[in-house]
Design a protein around this motif. Structure first.
Motif, PDB file in Angstrom:
ATOM      1  N   TYR A  51      29.816  20.575  43.383  1.00 20.56           N
ATOM      2  CA  TYR A  51      28.738  21.287  42.687  1.00 20.56           C
ATOM      3  C   TYR A  51      27.511  20.383  42.629  1.00 20.56           C
ATOM      4  N   GLN A  52      26.317  20.974  42.914  1.00 22.30           N
ATOM      5  CA  GLN A  52      25.124  20.172  43.150  1.00 22.30           C
ATOM      6  C   GLN A  52      23.904  20.567  42.306  1.00 22.30           C
ATOM      7  N   PRO A  53      24.059  20.867  41.027  1.00 18.33           N
ATOM      8  CA  PRO A  53      22.851  21.142  40.225  1.00 18.33           C
ATOM      9  C   PRO A  53      21.982  19.897  40.116  1.00 18.33           C
ATOM     10  N   ASP A  54      20.674  20.102  40.159  1.00 16.99           N
ATOM     11  CA  ASP A  54      19.690  19.029  40.119  1.00 16.99           C
ATOM     12  C   ASP A  54      19.075  18.995  38.720  1.00 16.99           C
ATOM     13  N   VAL A  55      19.092  17.848  38.055  1.00 14.00           N
ATOM     14  CA  VAL A  55      18.589  17.775  36.680  1.00 14.00           C
ATOM     15  C   VAL A  55      17.107  18.126  36.583  1.00 14.00           C
ATOM     16  N   ALA A  56      16.353  17.937  37.655  1.00 10.73           N
ATOM     17  CA  ALA A  56      14.921  18.253  37.632  1.00 10.73           C
ATOM     18  C   ALA A  56      14.649  19.731  37.849  1.00 10.73           C
ATOM     19  N   LEU A  57      15.637  20.474  38.346  1.00  7.14           N
ATOM     20  CA  LEU A  57      15.419  21.862  38.734  1.00  7.14           C
ATOM     21  C   LEU A  57      16.307  22.856  37.993  1.00  7.14           C
ATOM     22  N   SER A  58      17.418  22.409  37.454  1.00  5.24           N
ATOM     23  CA  SER A  58      18.442  23.356  37.008  1.00  5.24           C
ATOM     24  C   SER A  58      19.082  23.004  35.677  1.00  5.24           C
ATOM     25  N   GLY A  59      18.307  22.619  34.700  1.00  5.43           N
ATOM     26  CA  GLY A  59      18.909  22.439  33.388  1.00  5.43           C
ATOM     27  C   GLY A  59      18.659  21.113  32.729  1.00  5.43           C
ATOM     28  N   GLY A  60      17.955  20.222  33.418  1.00  5.42           N
ATOM     29  CA  GLY A  60      17.722  18.923  32.834  1.00  5.42           C
ATOM     30  C   GLY A  60      19.009  18.121  32.715  1.00  5.42           C
ATOM     31  N   ILE A  61      18.889  16.900  32.247  1.00  3.20           N
ATOM     32  CA  ILE A  61      20.066  16.069  32.035  1.00  3.20           C
ATOM     33  C   ILE A  61      20.978  16.714  30.992  1.00  3.20           C
ATOM     34  N   THR A  62      20.397  17.333  29.968  1.00  5.10           N
ATOM     35  CA  THR A  62      21.165  17.878  28.860  1.00  5.10           C
ATOM     36  C   THR A  62      22.161  18.937  29.313  1.00  5.10           C
ATOM     37  N   GLN A  63      21.705  19.917  30.094  1.00  4.92           N
ATOM     38  CA  GLN A  63      22.598  20.989  30.513  1.00  4.92           C
ATOM     39  C   GLN A  63      23.443  20.596  31.720  1.00  4.92           C
ATOM     40  N   VAL A  64      22.885  19.819  32.644  1.00  8.11           N
ATOM     41  CA  VAL A  64      23.645  19.477  33.839  1.00  8.11           C
ATOM     42  C   VAL A  64      24.829  18.577  33.506  1.00  8.11           C
ATOM     43  N   LYS A  65      24.704  17.738  32.490  1.00  2.00           N
ATOM     44  CA  LYS A  65      25.862  16.942  32.060  1.00  2.00           C
ATOM     45  C   LYS A  65      27.009  17.855  31.651  1.00  2.00           C
ATOM     46  N   LYS A  66      26.716  18.943  30.968  1.00  2.00           N
ATOM     47  CA  LYS A  66      27.748  19.897  30.566  1.00  2.00           C
ATOM     48  C   LYS A  66      28.370  20.581  31.782  1.00  2.00           C
ATOM     49  N   ILE A  67      27.528  20.909  32.768  1.00  2.00           N
ATOM     50  CA  ILE A  67      28.043  21.512  33.994  1.00  2.00           C
ATOM     51  C   ILE A  67      28.969  20.537  34.714  1.00  2.00           C
ATOM     52  N   ALA A  68      28.557  19.276  34.781  1.00  2.00           N
ATOM     53  CA  ALA A  68      29.378  18.253  35.434  1.00  2.00           C
ATOM     54  C   ALA A  68      30.742  18.143  34.756  1.00  2.00           C
ATOM     55  N   GLU A  69      30.744  18.133  33.438  1.00  2.00           N
ATOM     56  CA  GLU A  69      32.013  18.031  32.703  1.00  2.00           C
ATOM     57  C   GLU A  69      32.884  19.259  32.948  1.00  2.00           C
ATOM     58  N   LEU A  70      32.259  20.437  33.018  1.00  2.00           N
ATOM     59  CA  LEU A  70      33.001  21.672  33.248  1.00  2.00           C
ATOM     60  C   LEU A  70      33.697  21.661  34.605  1.00  2.00           C
ATOM     61  N   VAL A  71      32.930  21.396  35.670  1.00  2.00           N
ATOM     62  CA  VAL A  71      33.508  21.505  37.011  1.00  2.00           C
ATOM     63  C   VAL A  71      34.467  20.363  37.311  1.00  2.00           C
ATOM     64  N   GLN A  72      34.169  19.178  36.803  1.00  2.00           N
ATOM     65  CA  GLN A  72      35.081  18.066  37.026  1.00  2.00           C
ATOM     66  C   GLN A  72      36.386  18.268  36.252  1.00  2.00           C
ATOM     67  N   GLY A  73      36.302  18.940  35.120  1.00  2.00           N
ATOM     68  CA  GLY A  73      37.511  19.264  34.377  1.00  2.00           C
ATOM     69  C   GLY A  73      38.409  20.232  35.107  1.00  2.00           C
ATOM     70  N   SER A  74      37.837  20.968  36.072  1.00  2.00           N
ATOM     71  CA  SER A  74      38.608  21.909  36.887  1.00  2.00           C
ATOM     72  C   SER A  74      39.013  21.315  38.233  1.00  2.00           C
ATOM     73  N   GLY A  75      38.720  20.034  38.427  1.00  2.00           N
ATOM     74  CA  GLY A  75      39.166  19.361  39.647  1.00  2.00           C
ATOM     75  C   GLY A  75      38.146  19.280  40.764  1.00  2.00           C
ATOM     76  N   ALA A  76      36.934  19.799  40.542  1.00  2.00           N
ATOM     77  CA  ALA A  76      35.891  19.727  41.560  1.00  2.00           C
ATOM     78  C   ALA A  76      35.052  18.461  41.370  1.00  2.00           C
ATOM     79  N   TRP A  77      34.094  18.255  42.264  1.00  2.00           N
ATOM     80  CA  TRP A  77      33.181  17.120  42.191  1.00  2.00           C
ATOM     81  C   TRP A  77      31.810  17.579  41.726  1.00  2.00           C
ATOM     82  N   PHE A  78      31.107  16.667  41.085  1.00  2.00           N
ATOM     83  CA  PHE A  78      29.692  16.845  40.737  1.00  2.00           C
ATOM     84  C   PHE A  78      28.902  15.813  41.524  1.00  2.00           C
ATOM     85  N   SER A  79      27.981  16.290  42.369  1.00  2.00           N
ATOM     86  CA  SER A  79      27.127  15.397  43.160  1.00  2.00           C
ATOM     87  C   SER A  79      25.762  16.057  43.280  1.00  2.00           C
TER      88      SER A  79
END
Length: 381
Positions: free
Chosen positions: A262-290
């Motif tokens: 999963y590749q959300p960009d903090v400058a384009l898709s939620g800032g650091i605040t929301q993208v950190k939550k996305i990273a935790e969500l997808v990594q908790g399901s076994g995927a990668w955040f990059s």
């Protein structure tokens, strides 16, 4: 501490020769950077950049007078602006920069501090001949890169695959190779058909034979269930999500296991605040955040802090395709241009905040517009 004023400044650097981006029909003759400055009553200023901030002007007063550390409140307001007007997530980056400066800590430590570095892959942007791309790939090896990404955008995908073949033949196993199909989203003028599931699968099979690390954006970004089918069918990783601008897109993608990366960009898709939550969500399901990082050097720096702090993925995108896309062009408003170390790592600065050092001479040279809102005044220059 409270926010006393917000400034938005725009800069434009002429590009000669132009940059022939794979996703644009016309070469880019200029590179614009919009920077937001958040000032406080304690003399600390946070800096953010990476998108145009369209929609923020006229809404700065929603933040003035508030505590900059109320980051969840601010992220909600930016999300509201995003719904009505445009992406203003660089303001979130500026607030994290401010919080880091106020606490004397680099942002990656505030986010979790898993690491301060991550391997970078050279993310290319031009369409060039197989021979030229192979030569540039060998230079990446000499510079210490361990991976690179190749853009697809020939009229015939077979010509794109020939480029990958030439690079693999040239570098052997010295580089991991990613491929960006650029099918996930369209520029305003693009009305051509995108790949369907069968085309994406055929390409994935070809790339699997060339030991490609992942295939990025092989289908339109809203086709979550088809991406999940492709992921199940393909023998290589499927990546995407770089331009999905809403957090709930990632919730739905995660539900159907649409992607490996999963590749959300903090400058384009939620800032650091929301993208950190996305990273935790997808990594908790076994995927990668990059995260995607193709904005400017400040946007890259912000993504670096988050990826180093929380990512399980071994690589971070590093926009770099010299001579057309060099660090001098990407980071022109910064005093220090980001580059990997001898082992291929991109290292987050230890300075408080994001570690941004702006180049004052470049700012004066390239500034084209200035908008300022304070507690009792508004000025447009």
């Amino acid at each position: 501490m409270k926010i006393t004023s917000i400034e938005i400044k725009q800069y434009l650097k002429p590009l000669e020769p132009p940059f022939k981006a794979a996703w644009d029909p016309q070469p880019r003759k200029n590179f614009a950077s919009t920077v937001v400055y958040v000032h406080t009553d304690e003399g600390i200023t946070g800096v953010g950049s990476g998108d145009l901030l369209m929609g923020l002007e006229g809404h700065e007063n929603l933040f003035i007078g508030h505590d900059p550390f109320a980051i969840e409140r601010h992220a909600q307001v930016i999300d509201n602006i995003n719904f009505h007007y445009g992406r203003c997530w660089p303001l979130d980056l500026a607030l994290w920069d401010l919080m880091g400066k106020a606490t004397g800590q680099p942002v990656y430590k505030l986010l979790g501090g898993k690491s301060n570095k991550i391997l970078a892959y050279a993310s290319t942007g031009e369409i060039v001949t197989p021979e030229e791309r192979a030569e540039r790939a060998l230079r990446f090896v000499d510079q210490g890169f361990k991976a690179m990404k190749i853009r697809f955008h020939h009229e015939d995908v077979k010509d794109d695959i020939k480029v990958v073949e030439a690079v693999r033949k040239a570098v052997g196993d010295k580089l991991e190779i990613m491929v960006d199909a650029n099918q996930g989203w369209k520029m305003p003028w693009d009305v051509e058909c995108t790949w369907d599931l069968k085309m994406a699968f055929q390409v994935a099979k070809e790339l699997e034979q060339l030991n490609v690390f992942w295939l990025e954006e092989p289908l339109p970004s809203h086709q979550f269930e088809l991406m999940a089918k492709l992921r199940d069918m393909a023998g290589i990783r499927i990546a995407g999500g770089e331009m999905n601008r809403n957090w709930y897109d990632f919730r739905e993608m995660n539900k159907v296991n649409a992607l490996d990366v999963y590749q959300p960009d903090v400058a384009l898709s939620g800032g650091i605040t929301q993208v950190k939550k996305i990273a935790e969500l997808v990594q908790g399901s076994g995927a990668w955040f990059s995260p995607h990082t193709w904005s400017n050097g400040i946007g890259l720096l912000a993504n670096l802090h988050l990826a180093a702090a929380v990512s399980h993925c071994p690589y971070l995108e590093f926009p770099y395709d010299p001579p057309a896309w060099s660090t001098d062009r990407r980071d022109y408003i910064q005093k220090e241009h980001l580059m990997i170390d001898s082992e291929g790592y991109l290292v987050a600065p230890e300075k408080p905040g994001l570690g941004i050092e702006l180049d004052e001479e470049a700012l004066k040279k390239y500034e084209i517009n200035h908008f300022y809102v304070g507690e009792s005044s508004t000025v447009i220059v």
